[in-house]
Enzyme design. Structure first.
Site, short mmCIF file in Angstrom:
data_model
loop_
_atom_site.label_atom_id
_atom_site.label_comp_id
_atom_site.label_asym_id
_atom_site.label_seq_id
_atom_site.Cartn_x
_atom_site.Cartn_y
_atom_site.Cartn_z
CE LYS A 239 3.02 23.86 -9.93
NZ LYS A 239 2.85 25.26 -10.36
CE1 TYR B 254 4.05 -5.25 0.64
CE2 TYR B 254 3.39 -7.50 0.08
CZ TYR B 254 3.12 -6.27 0.68
OH TYR B 254 1.92 -6.08 1.31
#
Length: 752
Positions: free
Chosen positions: A92, A37
């Site tokens: 899925k 970050y």
């Protein structure tokens, strides 16, 4: 508990749901976080700002698919809304990850207007490498997919349309091969005219069927030109309107070659099946209840009925998981801008071809040991077959490159190897060895040549160019078994009962006559014991290597090659080594099968041979002599053995790899312990060759690592023999035989 209760418990178990986000880079230190970050992340941001394509290099975009639904047509539940569709969309994502190592964000949109959905998904194009549309009702789904394909530059795929089309299309290709009919002349009837049916009919035309031979029925009957003229059907159904008399499904099925059911259960009778043409194909894919039951369809006629359903408890399940993960894998890996018709056809053809190949043992076991061999009851592969990834993804990638939608090129042979690495480190490691074997194949004797697994392995070994297998056993029995298995090859067989192998008996007698074996006993052993026959064959140079042990206990299988072939000139002892593969590392464990209580001399020799084996897998060895003591913390005869073995190796100028010990197992494999507490160690990095102090520890250790640590095991590999011999474990699968044959060939290459 019933299925519903089990499922609810499964989903609410902590943590709720089925997916989570995990990091792929270290985040253990302040520096790690400053790279992940602020402030370090600014560097890749600037690179992407300068070149948007750099996102594929610096972010997960290239392996990230958005699964998008508004919940308007969820499974058999109908319009249950976006929120209620989330368990399905998470599922899925599980399938994408499990079968093709693709990451997913599921997006449930509370939107009904196609324009809103298109606008929302288009705005998220920078996030994803591809979009999978799911459970959106027709006809809106057609408009949404068409507009997204026009507006965004990443592949869009509506699985409800194209998934069933591709999988059933593969089944249709094989069904027509079996019943001998031409695809272009088939009369095909559809029950159902929704998104899936229309897409499937379109796809069959892409495969070679003729549009004018397709009759589509909705709940009101046959879709005719008269109905279309009256405005009785929407624009998408009109595409398949025929100039025929109006009628119902029964009228349409009379004389048809193929029935495709994508509607509701129980609407087809046995009489309707009997009205079809000879050797009909019936794809009754309504779930959970097909248009006609499997047993009823089969019982309706005496000729061959090729039947497929959407259920897992009958042969030929049309399951979309055979398609979408692998199609996206190939599309993502060439950074395709679209999933076009060429790519879909390539997927179907690859899937059809795979059904004709020998099925791995692990797949057969997963489906209850039922016979899986190309024919009316096996026209499409099973979803758990790992080879689907290696067949479909490269075919799709190649089609994308040839059709001009790929934005990066790849070598398909090299690509298969990268795909194998996605399924586990063991496949990556074995690929190194198998490639070496293929560069210079050798003759490998398979001692238990009449065993079905050995015959199937021989077929694969020859087919892949790994070696020239020689099956030892009754020639007629081997030929009959190969024929029953549908294996189209003429195996090389050494039949001790018919061939002139008196020279083998003479040689065995010469080697063992002062060990209690008479000439007549030597002749009997050569004729009746394939382990002795194979051992003499290798010892005499008529084969370069040997595999055995599939139907014998390990000690009895090892005894003949030790007696006949013996250990190498620089070895006094053989040892058994397992290669254990984890997600990000590999370790070689020795000795796990041969030496019960080795002294320091034996331990040192085992270490040298295991290090040589590691290098055949392109692994630079770092060896640790294991104990329950760390560098003298306990001093007794047991801890002195590995300590002295390590000293012997370090003093040997021919040893060109780091070795240390004695040390505890966690010290050997944990960098912080090794370099923090014992910074004086000769091992700068964790060990990858673990030498156990005795057979009991080695056998316990590798099995615990395999079962509790989630490691995959390759082996046992026998080291220290004069010529390559490997002893399988009883019950090993065909892939284990093929893998060890590859190791044996590389051993033989090294011996030359």
């Amino acid at each position: 508990m019933g299925l519903d209760e089990d499922s609810l418990d499964y989903h609410r178990r902590e943590p709720p749901g089925k997916i989570e986000i995990s990091t792929t880079k270290p985040t253990n230190t302040q520096r790690d976080l400053s790279l992940a970050y602020s402030p370090g992340v600014a560097a890749p941001c600037n690179e992407i700002d300068a070149d948007a394509e750099a996102a594929y290099s610096y972010t997960a975009k290239g392996n990230l698919v958005g699964v998008v639904s508004n919940g308007s047509a969820v499974l058999g539940l109908g319009d249950i809304g976006a929120q209620a569709s989330k368990p399905v969309m998470e599922g899925k994502g599980v399938l994408f990850k499990r079968f093709a190592d693709i990451d997913v964000f599921d997006l449930e949109l509370e939107q009904a207007d196609p324009k809103d959905i298109v606008r929302t998904v288009s705005a998220m194009e920078p996030t994803f490498g591809g979009i999978n549309l799911e459970d959106i009702k027709a006809p809106e789904c057609f408009e949404i997919e068409e507009r997204l394909r026009e507006e965004i530059d990443i592949p869009v795929f509506h699985d409800d349309q194209h998934g069933t089309a591709i999988i059933s299309g593969a089944a249709l290709l094989n069904a027509t091969e079996i019943n001998g009919k031409d695809l272009e002349n088939l009369e095909i009837v559809f029950s159902g005219a929704g998104a899936s049916a229309i897409a499937t009919a379109r796809f069959y035309v892409s495969l070679g069927a003729r549009k004018e031979n397709i009759t589509m029925c909705d709940s009101s009957g046959i879709i005719t030109e008269n109905r279309a003229a009256r405005g009785d059907v929407n624009e998408y159904k009109t595409e398949f309107a025929r100039d025929v008399p109006e009628g119902d499904l029964a009228d349409a099925m009379a004389g048809a070659d193929v029935f495709v059911g994508l509607s509701v259960g129980g609407i087809v009778s046995e009489e309707m099946v009997r009205s079809m043409a000879a050797d009909p194909v019936i794809f009754a894919m309504a779930n959970p209840d097909p248009e006609i039951g499997y047993e009823e369809a089969k019982a309706a006629r005496e000729d061959t009925v090729i039947m497929a359903t959407g259920r897992s408890d009958y042969p030929n399940m049309v399951n979309n998981v055979l398609g979408f993960p692998f199609i996206f894998r190939g599309a993502l890996d060439v950074r395709a801008s679209d999933i076009n018709e060429d790519m879909k056809v390539a997927a179907a053809e690859a899937l059809a071809d795979l059904a004709k190949k020998d099925v791995p043992d692990a797949v057969v076991k997963a489906y209850g040991d039922q016979p899986l061999q190309f024919g009316p009851d096996y026209i499409i592969p099973k979803p758990l077959d790992p080879r689907v990834l290696f067949e479909i993804a490269p075919a799709v990638a190649e089609a994308a490159m040839e059709s001009g939608v790929a934005r990066s090129e790849l070598d398909t042979d090299e690509y298969v190897e990268t795909l194998e690495a996605r399924l586990g480190k063991s496949r990556e490691m074995m690929r190194v060895v198998l490639n070496k074997a293929k560069s210079d194949p050798k003759r490998v004797a398979l001692a238990e040549g009449t065993d079905e697994k050995m015959i199937r392995a021989a077929y694969q070994i020859r087919d892949q160019g790994i070696a020239e297998p020689v099956l030892i056993g009754d020639q007629a029995e081997i030929a009959a078994t190969a024929d029953d298995l549908g294996l189209d090859f003429d195996p090389t067989v050494a039949d001790p009962s018919t061939g002139d192998y008196e020279a083998y008996a003479d040689r065995l007698y010469e080697l063992r006559r002062r060990k209690g074996i008479t000439r007549s006993e030597a002749g009997e052993l050569v004729r009746k014991d394939s382990n002795y026959f194979g051992s003499v064959m290798v010892e005499q140079g008529d084969a370069d290597a040997m595999l055995t042990g599939l139907t014998h206990h390990y000690p009895s299988a090892l005894r003949p090659p030790l007696q006949v072939i013996g250990t190498a000139p620089d070895a006094d002892y053989a040892a058994g080594v397992y290669l254990l593969t984890f997600k990000n590392r590999v370790v070689f464990c020795a000795d796990a099968t041969v030496n019960q209580d080795p002294d320091e001399e034996v331990l040192a020799e085992i270490t040298r041979h295991t290090a040589e084996l590691a290098r055949r897998f392109n692994v630079e060895p770092r060896a640790a002599m294991l104990s329950y003591s760390n560098f003298g913390s306990v001093d007794n005869e047991g801890t002195r053995k590995p300590r002295r073995a390590a000293e012997t190796l370090r003093e040997d100028p021919s040893v060109d790899f780091p070795v240390d010990g004695e040390m505890q197992a966690d010290t050997a494999v944990v960098s912080d312990i090794l370099n923090g507490t014992y910074e004086f160690s000769d091992l700068e990095d964790p060990a990858n060759v673990l030498v156990f102090p005795n057979l009991e520890a080695g056998n316990i250790g590798y099995k615990l690592l395999q079962r509790l640590g989630g490691a995959e095991a390759i082996g046992p590999m026998l080291v220290g023999m004069d010529k390559p011999v490997h002893v399988l474990q009883r019950g090993d699968e065909v892939k284990d035989i093929v893998n060890l044959a590859g190791v044996a060939v590389v051993d033989a290459q090294q011996n030359e």
